[in-house]
Design a protein around this motif. Structure first.
Motif, PDB file in Angstrom:
ATOM      1  N   ILE A  39      38.478  16.336 -28.813  1.00  0.00           N
ATOM      2  CA  ILE A  39      39.874  16.305 -28.561  1.00  0.00           C
ATOM      3  C   ILE A  39      40.374  16.066 -27.241  1.00  0.00           C
ATOM      4  O   ILE A  39      41.230  15.358 -26.895  1.00  0.00           O
ATOM      5  N   ARG A  40      39.598  16.562 -26.234  1.00  0.00           N
ATOM      6  CA  ARG A  40      40.019  16.571 -24.806  1.00  0.00           C
ATOM      7  C   ARG A  40      39.579  15.272 -24.389  1.00  0.00           C
ATOM      8  O   ARG A  40      40.290  14.407 -23.486  1.00  0.00           O
ATOM      9  N   ALA A  45      46.732  14.951 -21.627  1.00  0.00           N
ATOM     10  CA  ALA A  45      47.477  16.023 -21.327  1.00  0.00           C
ATOM     11  C   ALA A  45      49.011  15.899 -21.705  1.00  0.00           C
ATOM     12  O   ALA A  45      49.561  16.627 -22.462  1.00  0.00           O
ATOM     13  N   LEU A  46      49.486  14.776 -21.395  1.00  0.00           N
ATOM     14  CA  LEU A  46      51.044  14.497 -21.888  1.00  0.00           C
ATOM     15  C   LEU A  46      51.243  14.542 -23.193  1.00  0.00           C
ATOM     16  O   LEU A  46      52.032  15.245 -23.756  1.00  0.00           O
ATOM     17  N   ILE A  73      44.847  20.373 -11.127  1.00  0.00           N
ATOM     18  CA  ILE A  73      44.368  20.105 -11.983  1.00  0.00           C
ATOM     19  C   ILE A  73      43.586  18.837 -11.576  1.00  0.00           C
ATOM     20  O   ILE A  73      43.861  17.726 -10.773  1.00  0.00           O
ATOM     21  N   THR A  74      42.442  18.160 -12.440  1.00  0.00           N
ATOM     22  CA  THR A  74      41.978  16.640 -12.141  1.00  0.00           C
ATOM     23  C   THR A  74      42.058  16.089 -13.440  1.00  0.00           C
ATOM     24  O   THR A  74      41.549  16.392 -14.461  1.00  0.00           O
ATOM     25  N   THR A  75      42.574  14.909 -13.394  1.00  0.00           N
ATOM     26  CA  THR A  75      42.841  13.975 -14.361  1.00  0.00           C
ATOM     27  C   THR A  75      42.446  12.499 -14.321  1.00  0.00           C
ATOM     28  O   THR A  75      42.276  12.201 -13.022  1.00  0.00           O
ATOM     29  N   ASN A  76      41.910  11.933 -15.489  1.00  0.00           N
ATOM     30  CA  ASN A  76      41.583  10.554 -15.170  1.00  0.00           C
ATOM     31  C   ASN A  76      41.960   9.764 -16.286  1.00  0.00           C
ATOM     32  O   ASN A  76      41.689  10.088 -17.643  1.00  0.00           O
ATOM     33  N   LYS A  77      42.867   8.820 -16.076  1.00  0.00           N
ATOM     34  CA  LYS A  77      43.792   7.903 -17.020  1.00  0.00           C
ATOM     35  C   LYS A  77      44.580   9.061 -17.826  1.00  0.00           C
ATOM     36  O   LYS A  77      44.510   8.755 -19.131  1.00  0.00           O
ATOM     37  N   GLY A  78      44.981  10.203 -17.607  1.00  0.00           N
ATOM     38  CA  GLY A  78      45.600  10.866 -18.297  1.00  0.00           C
ATOM     39  C   GLY A  78      44.984  12.389 -19.043  1.00  0.00           C
ATOM     40  O   GLY A  78      45.645  12.973 -19.457  1.00  0.00           O
TER      41      GLY A  78
END
Length: 90
Positions: A39-40, A45-46, A73-78
């Protein structure tokens, strides 16, 4: 079975009713962080927050942007990569 359903519903209500938008986003980010890897890895996240709340896209993006800029937070391509300790107030 009914008791389990009611318990989950009550927990959901405690996390989403009567709290600020920021607290709701923090609760949903924690929920996303606790989800399975599949799922992650496939849900941004949006999308995750928007599908589980009635918040606007722009409000969610503003909060996520601020959290990312602050290093919370750390995101990569959302996609949520890492969730550090979130501040109580933002």
């Amino acid at each position: 079975m009914l008791m389990m359903t009611v318990t989950r519903f009550i927990d959901y209500q405690k996390e989403t009713v009567g709290i600020s938008n920021y607290e709701l986003i923090c609760n949903l980010l924690n929920s996303l962080n606790n989800e399975t890897f599949e799922i992650r890895a496939t849900t941004t996240a949006l999308e995750y927050i928007k599908s589980r709340s009635m918040l606007s896209r722009s409000g969610i993006m503003k909060t996520l942007s601020g959290l990312k800029t602050g290093g919370y937070i750390t995101t990569n391509k959302g996609l949520l990569v890492k969730l550090n300790v979130l501040p109580k107030r933002f």
